[in-house]
Design an enzyme around this catalytic site. Structure first.
Site, short mmCIF file in Angstrom:
data_model
loop_
_atom_site.label_atom_id
_atom_site.label_comp_id
_atom_site.label_asym_id
_atom_site.label_seq_id
_atom_site.Cartn_x
_atom_site.Cartn_y
_atom_site.Cartn_z
N HIS A 88 44.02 35.84 32.96
CA HIS A 88 44.51 35.81 34.34
C HIS A 88 45.36 37.04 34.65
O HIS A 88 46.48 36.92 35.15
CB HIS A 88 45.36 34.55 34.59
CG HIS A 88 44.64 33.27 34.44
ND1 HIS A 88 45.30 32.05 34.31
CD2 HIS A 88 43.32 32.97 34.39
CE1 HIS A 88 44.41 31.08 34.18
NE2 HIS A 88 43.20 31.62 34.24
N VAL B 118 31.30 54.19 37.89
CA VAL B 118 31.98 55.11 38.80
C VAL B 118 32.95 55.94 37.97
O VAL B 118 33.81 55.39 37.28
CB VAL B 118 32.72 54.36 39.91
CG1 VAL B 118 33.51 55.33 40.78
CG2 VAL B 118 31.74 53.56 40.78
#
Length: 573
Positions: free
Chosen positions: A503, A231
């Protein structure tokens, strides 16, 4: 012209959840776009399906090429402490859930009560717990904390499966007063606990690509999955998102949508917003991007869990025997007591096997991260070209509380590793540094396997040379003795060696519209524009005290219900 009710950018954990949940309504059309390869039960590679994940998360075919990050802080304002390292982020259907470490914990109730301060009461612990229960099929535990029929299988590693090294360290910590806790996802308290994992009864990974996008879900006529597709940007008419522009062989192509759901992850979601005209106005103009919405918080508030480890060369009897088993078998949760830090803010993982190759089988590690960190960094664009990776700066240890706790943890790990109670399971103790050298030999491949087998054979056969070989070839002259005798040298080592745990959160954080650094509201809607939401870990205002995949799945489950409820309200208005 092609049009959908929802276009989802990013087929990671959150994108898969949203695609599955939204298409439960047969009148709702969804397009899921993923830059990486398709992953299904029929075509998933062996390393993705395996319950031992190391070959998956170091496979270059499954991650974004060229993505680098600044990790350590700026100790003493010295430029040499600013190093970049490769930062692995998944690029395939299922995202992190298809390659991650398979740890399935949730975090502290107070984590989500803090979210509620930013995103509203719908994010307090009592409101998110039903979604943790909804997503899981817990094979071991019952009661108010657990679900039994969700898509994600949850199980724990029984003590009889622990390696000799892990059992010895866990026993030592229990003898020192850390209680044994059977359920890591139960009542939040400190102790020694078997790791919760998303591995099924067949010892296989439970990825969101497999658990949510099941064959029956994929057959829904209202779901289209488009993989290996980039995209370029979100398309706006005025301040309303109206679709996306994708790359295709014939050039850019527009796909229209009633609403765009951005699920590209903490690194790539803010990059997509900036590229599409949402960010700090001055930065957008400098890049030549037309300003759609001036939101200074886009890309800010980047958080991670700073990590460090101490490793041990294991005696043969203490090594993990079943090499198909997961390497992280036990977590130890404890509290630092540092002012301003929450209970249970420290996490120690007992690693039975430190890599997939023969040398890794001989090394056990005490791998620690600051479970509730405070340092913040940022993501910014260097180019409007979607193929050019953004600048990622974690600025780890910039908050003194994180530095103090990481130093405290290293000293604790060193003392544990050298304890005489472990003499029967380990020989050499050394500081571990997840450098690019280590990353290079950790890449799965025949040549790396041969090299590591030869080197580990030498270490086994020549114990009189072992210490010298480790100090010279593994740690490159960095010794435990030097680090433990000089606090300044230890701090320099921490700055050079601190790593993340993959994370990242926080770069499109939730908050009220008048909050200058808030990007989204509590339902993921982007401030200042319409028909656009962010529905991934980037909206988390603070980092959970946990591995982040299960919290991300929970968040997506909850976002899906927000979207469904709003769609229903519009339909009946």
């Amino acid at each position: 012209m092609t049009r959908y009710d929802y276009v989802i950018i990013g087929g990671g954990s959150s994108g898969c959840v949203l695609a599955a949940r939204l298409t439960e309504d047969p009148d709702c059309s969804v397009l899921l776009i993923e830059a990486g390869k398709d992953i299904s039960r029929e075509n998933a590679p062996e390393e993705v399906l395996s319950g031992y994940p190391a070959k998956a998360y170091f496979n270059k075919d499954f991650t974004w090429p060229g993505l680098q990050a600044f990790l350590g802080g700026t100790l003493g304002n010295r430029a040499e402490t600013r190093r970049t390292a490769k930062y692995e982020q998944a690029r395939l259907l299922g995202g992190g859930s298809s390659i991650n470490g398979l740890i399935a914990n949730r975090g502290a109730p107070t984590d989500y009560d803090r979210w509620a301060e930013y995103g509203g009461p719908e994010w307090r612990w009592e409101a998110v717990l039903p979604y943790f229960r909804k997503l899981e099929r817990d094979l071991d535990c019952d009661g108010e904390y657990h679900g039994k029929d969700g898509p994600i299988t949850i199980r724990r590693f029984p003590r009889e499966d622990w390696s000799g090294f892990v059992s010895a360290v866990a026993g030592l910590l229990q003898a020192r007063g850390y209680p044994y806790i059977e359920d890591q996802n139960g009542e939040w308290r400190d102790g020694v606990m078997p790791v919760t994992s998303s591995i099924d009864e067949n010892e296989q990974r439970v990825s969101c690509a497999l658990a949510y996008l099941t064959p029956s879900v994929r057959q829904r006529p209202n779901l289209t999955i488009l993989t290996e597709t980039m995209v370029r940007r979100i398309v706006f008419e005025g301040r309303q998102a109206v679709g996306v522009e994708i790359e295709s062989g014939a050039g850019p192509r527009r796909i229209d949508a009633d609403e765009v759901l951005l699920c590209a992850g903490t690194v790539h979601s803010p990059a997509m917003l900036i590229r599409s005209g949402i960010g700090r106005a001055a930065d957008l103009r400098e890049l030549g991007i037309e300003v759609v919405a001036d939101r200074a918080g886009v890309g800010q508030n980047l958080q991670e869990h700073p990590a460090i480890s101490v490793s041990c060369y294991l005696r043969p009897a203490a090594r993990l025997k079943n090499l198909n088993r997961h390497h992280t078998q036990v977590h130890v949760r404890f509290s630092s007591g540092v002012e301003g830090c929450a209970p249970g803010d420290m996490c120690l993982a007992l690693i039975a096997r430190s890599a997939w190759h023969a040398l890794g089988q001989r090394i056990g590690s005490l791998y620690f991260w600051v479970n509730n960190s405070h340092s913040k960094g940022h993501v910014s664009l260097r180019s409007t070209d979607v193929r050019v990776e953004p600048v990622v700066d974690f600025n780890m240890l910039s908050d003194e509380r994180d530095r103090v706790r990481l130093r405290q943890a290293f000293l604790f790990l060193a003392e544990i590793a050298h304890a005489p109670e472990l003499d029967s399971v380990r020989t050499k103790v050394f500081p571990a540094n997840f450098s690019d050298r280590v990353r290079k030999v950790s890449s799965p491949g025949l040549w790396n396997g041969i090299q590591m087998r030869v080197f580990s054979g030498l270490l086994d056969a020549a114990p009189f040379l072992r210490s010298w070989l480790v100090d010279t070839l593994v740690t490159q002259g960095i010794t435990m003795q030097a680090l433990l005798s000089d606090t300044a040298e230890l701090d320099r080592f921490l700055d050079r060696s601190v790593a993340g745990v993959w994370h990242p959160v926080g770069t499109c954080r939730m908050g009220t519209e008048d909050d200058r650094l808030a990007v989204t509201d509590g339902h993921g809607r982007v401030h200042g524009v319409g028909r656009l939401r962010v529905c991934d870990a980037s909206v988390m205002p603070t980092i959970p005290s946990a591995n982040t995949n299960i919290p991300t799945i929970m968040l997506a489950e909850k976002m899906a219900d927000f979207i469904k409820a709003e769609r229903k309200a519009l339909a009946t208005a």
